[in-house]
Design an enzyme around this catalytic site. Structure first.
Site: not given
Ligand code: NI
Length: 300
Positions: A110, A252
């Site tokens: 992400d 991430h």
């Molecule tokens: Ni996020």
């Protein structure tokens, strides 16, 4: 004569009785005081007090009241928050538990793309010939269009993580549409492929978001919390200690430590017999149709 003597005796007796009566009304230091007079001291709550002397509510007043912490906003669903940390406690609903071997899993990244981590992660995916899914932020993707093109060229999936990472639960329909449509349009314009899945920032969702997003909501069931600890070994452990067939793993592509963790995670998953596929491929392989208006955490 006798009458005078008798009168004097009576007077003396009366005088003595008055003196005695007056003495009995005089305050004396020997009179006991009540155990608590309204000015309680900490020692009043010590174990030396007898139960009858210590007010029951005295201890309660010294203890701060416990009230539930407020939710980030009034509309999020408290019972359907993102999964607890897999690294801390195995979850009975399949978010944790002992790691197994074999099957299919989806690595998801992400908040990118970023110069700090995305290219390195793509290098690893290319080297091992496996796939992942990138839930991109619009304001990041616009600055690095070449990374979007490379993701698609490697067979990876691009999902939508909104334009500016806001709580969709707090937005008007117009603002929500802007946050979602801007990213879909940009990714499609750059890569030719329109995102199919939406990952709401913070995992924040409710009936309103489900109804208005117009896309399936893809959450996760293993949270590495790589953004919090930024420690490669903790990220590795969060995945390898719990991974099972059908898992959707959250990372991430913002941090060098996450890319570093992938140097171990990807080959080890392959060694254990896992196939690393995109989220859409994972659910399709399990025969689970992804529909707008619903949310998903894992392919089980
Ligand atoms: Ni996020």
């Amino acid at each position: 004569m006798m009458k005078n003597i008798f009168t004097r005796v009576i007077c003396i007796l009366l005088l003595l009785s008055f003196i005695l009566a007056a003495q009995s009304c005089t305050p004396s230091s020997s009179v006991p005081t009540p155990p608590h007079d309204g000015t309680l001291k900490p020692s009043d709550f010590s174990g030396t007090s007898t139960p009858g002397e210590t007010p029951d509510d005295g201890v309660v007043e010294l203890t701060p009241p416990i009230t539930p912490a407020p939710l980030p906003n009034g509309t999020d669903e408290p019972t359907k928050a993102p999964a607890p940390t897999a690294a801390v406690t195995p979850q009975p609903n399949g978010t944790g538990g002992p790691a197994t071997t074999g099957g299919k899993v989806a690595l998801t990244f992400d908040d990118g793309p970023s110069a700090a981590a995305t290219a390195k992660i793509l290098d690893l995916l290319e080297r091992y010939q496996v796939k992942a899914t990138f839930f991109v932020l619009g304001n990041m993707a616009e600055a690095l269009p070449e990374l979007l093109k490379r993701q698609v060229a490697l067979g990876c999936e691009i999902g939508n993580h909104t334009q500016g990472h806001k709580y969709l639960t707090k937005l008007s329909v117009t603002d929500m549409r802007y946050q979602i449509d801007t990213v879909n349009n940009h990714v499609e314009a750059v890569t030719g492929v329109r995102p199919r899945l939406l990952r709401p920032p913070y995992g924040a969702k409710n009936d309103y978001v489900r109804a208005e997003a117009g896309m399936p909501l893809m959450l996760w069931n293993i949270d590495t919390e790589d953004w919090k600890h930024r420690n490669a070994q903790k990220t590795i452990d969060a995945v390898l200690n719990f991974v099972k067939d059908g898992d959707v793993i959250l990372m991430h592509d913002l941090y060098a430590t996450t890319a570093e963790a992938c140097e171990t995670i990807i080959p080890e998953l392959i060694n254990r017999g896992f196939e690393l596929v995109t989220v859409s491929e994972l659910f399709e392989a399990k025969g689970i149709a992804l529909s707008a208006g619903k949310d998903y955490r894992m392919a089980k």
